[in-house]
Design a protein around this motif. Structure first.
Motif, short mmCIF file in Angstrom:
data_model
loop_
_atom_site.label_atom_id
_atom_site.label_comp_id
_atom_site.label_asym_id
_atom_site.label_seq_id
_atom_site.Cartn_x
_atom_site.Cartn_y
_atom_site.Cartn_z
N CYS A 28 4.80 -31.01 -23.44
CA CYS A 28 3.47 -31.09 -22.81
C CYS A 28 2.70 -32.32 -23.27
N LEU A 29 2.80 -32.68 -24.52
CA LEU A 29 2.11 -33.88 -25.00
C LEU A 29 2.75 -35.15 -24.42
N GLY A 30 4.07 -35.14 -24.24
CA GLY A 30 4.74 -36.27 -23.58
C GLY A 30 4.29 -36.40 -22.13
N ALA A 31 4.13 -35.27 -21.45
CA ALA A 31 3.64 -35.31 -20.06
C ALA A 31 2.21 -35.83 -20.02
N ALA A 32 1.41 -35.46 -21.01
CA ALA A 32 0.03 -35.96 -21.07
C ALA A 32 0.02 -37.47 -21.25
N LEU A 33 0.89 -37.96 -22.09
CA LEU A 33 0.96 -39.42 -22.28
C LEU A 33 1.44 -40.12 -21.01
N LEU A 34 2.43 -39.54 -20.35
CA LEU A 34 2.95 -40.16 -19.12
C LEU A 34 1.90 -40.20 -18.00
N VAL A 35 0.99 -39.25 -18.00
CA VAL A 35 -0.04 -39.22 -16.97
C VAL A 35 -1.28 -40.00 -17.40
N GLY A 36 -1.68 -39.85 -18.67
CA GLY A 36 -2.94 -40.40 -19.13
C GLY A 36 -2.96 -41.90 -19.35
N LEU A 37 -1.92 -42.44 -19.96
CA LEU A 37 -1.92 -43.88 -20.27
C LEU A 37 -1.93 -44.77 -19.03
N PRO A 38 -1.09 -44.55 -18.03
CA PRO A 38 -1.19 -45.38 -16.83
C PRO A 38 -2.55 -45.23 -16.13
N PHE A 39 -3.09 -44.02 -16.15
CA PHE A 39 -4.41 -43.78 -15.55
C PHE A 39 -5.48 -44.61 -16.27
N PHE A 40 -5.39 -44.68 -17.60
CA PHE A 40 -6.34 -45.46 -18.37
C PHE A 40 -6.23 -46.95 -18.05
N LEU A 43 -7.66 -47.84 -14.62
CA LEU A 43 -9.11 -47.77 -14.50
C LEU A 43 -9.86 -48.72 -15.44
N LYS A 44 -9.18 -49.24 -16.46
CA LYS A 44 -9.85 -50.03 -17.49
C LYS A 44 -10.52 -51.27 -16.93
N ASP A 45 -9.86 -51.98 -16.05
CA ASP A 45 -10.42 -53.23 -15.51
C ASP A 45 -11.56 -52.97 -14.53
N SER A 46 -11.41 -51.96 -13.69
CA SER A 46 -12.41 -51.75 -12.65
C SER A 46 -13.61 -50.93 -13.13
N ALA A 47 -13.41 -49.92 -13.98
CA ALA A 47 -14.49 -49.02 -14.36
C ALA A 47 -15.02 -49.27 -15.76
N GLY A 48 -14.33 -49.99 -16.56
CA GLY A 48 -14.75 -50.20 -17.94
C GLY A 48 -13.96 -49.31 -18.87
N THR A 49 -13.95 -49.73 -20.15
CA THR A 49 -13.13 -49.03 -21.12
C THR A 49 -13.65 -47.62 -21.41
N ALA A 53 -11.59 -44.28 -20.60
CA ALA A 53 -11.18 -43.38 -21.68
C ALA A 53 -11.63 -41.95 -21.39
N MET A 54 -12.83 -41.79 -20.89
CA MET A 54 -13.31 -40.44 -20.55
C MET A 54 -12.48 -39.82 -19.42
N MET A 56 -9.39 -40.57 -18.74
CA MET A 56 -8.07 -40.28 -19.30
C MET A 56 -8.10 -38.95 -20.06
N ILE A 57 -9.17 -38.69 -20.79
CA ILE A 57 -9.29 -37.43 -21.52
C ILE A 57 -9.31 -36.25 -20.55
N VAL A 58 -10.06 -36.40 -19.46
CA VAL A 58 -10.15 -35.32 -18.47
C VAL A 58 -8.79 -35.07 -17.82
N VAL A 59 -8.04 -36.14 -17.55
CA VAL A 59 -6.73 -36.00 -16.91
C VAL A 59 -5.71 -35.39 -17.88
N MET A 60 -5.82 -35.73 -19.16
CA MET A 60 -4.85 -35.25 -20.14
C MET A 60 -5.17 -33.86 -20.68
N LEU A 61 -6.40 -33.40 -20.50
CA LEU A 61 -6.83 -32.13 -21.07
C LEU A 61 -5.99 -30.92 -20.62
N PRO A 62 -5.63 -30.79 -19.35
CA PRO A 62 -4.79 -29.63 -18.97
C PRO A 62 -3.45 -29.62 -19.71
N CYS A 63 -2.85 -30.78 -19.90
CA CYS A 63 -1.57 -30.82 -20.63
C CYS A 63 -1.75 -30.39 -22.07
#
Length: 135
Positions: A28-40, A43-49, A53-54, A56-63
């Motif tokens: 489950c933690l590996g799945a969270a990393l696979l989903v969260g890091l690319p999402f971060f 979004l980093k360039d367009s929305a800000g760090t 990050a927030m 990414m936390i919301v996307v990774m929280l279910p995992c």
């Protein structure tokens, strides 16, 4: 001297694979990393760090919840399934119904009485009507 607590029920002991985590937690933690890091990074360039990050936390929280949460020894998906069944699938009112042996016996006695009255009534009616017809 150090004391180690030993659980009485060894079926509740979960085997740890690596980093003191179970196989389920690692997956489950590996799945969270696979989903969260690319999402971060997307979004980093367009929305800000900070916003990335927030998000990414919301996307990774279910995992994380599926990896770590347990209630009464049941994982999160079992708890969610039980909640959905009790709230939406099963009927709201489940009346307690018993079958009283004495009422069943009373009903059977009444039916037998009725049947015997019908049998006696048809045999006497039939005999009485025959007598009247002959006379």
């Amino acid at each position: 001297m150090a004391y180690v607590t030993v659980p009485k029920d060894l079926s509740k002991v979960k085997t740890k694979v690596a980093f003191n985590l179970t196989k389920r937690q690692i997956i489950c933690l590996g799945a969270a990393l696979l989903v969260g890091l690319p999402f971060f990074f997307l979004l980093k360039d367009s929305a800000g760090t900070t916003l990335a990050a927030m998000a990414m936390i919301v996307v990774m929280l279910p995992c994380f919840l599926f990896a770590m949460y347990e209630r009464h020894g049941q994982p999160l998906e079992v708890v969610i399934r039980n909640i959905v069944q009790t709230k939406f699938i099963r009927p709201k009112e489940r009346p307690y119904q018993t079958e009283n042996l004495y009422t069943v016996l009373e009903r059977q006695r009444k039916l037998e009485k009725e049947v015997s009255a019908i049998v006696k009534g048809t045999s006497t009616k039939g005999a009485g009507s025959r007598r009247r017809n002959k006379a």
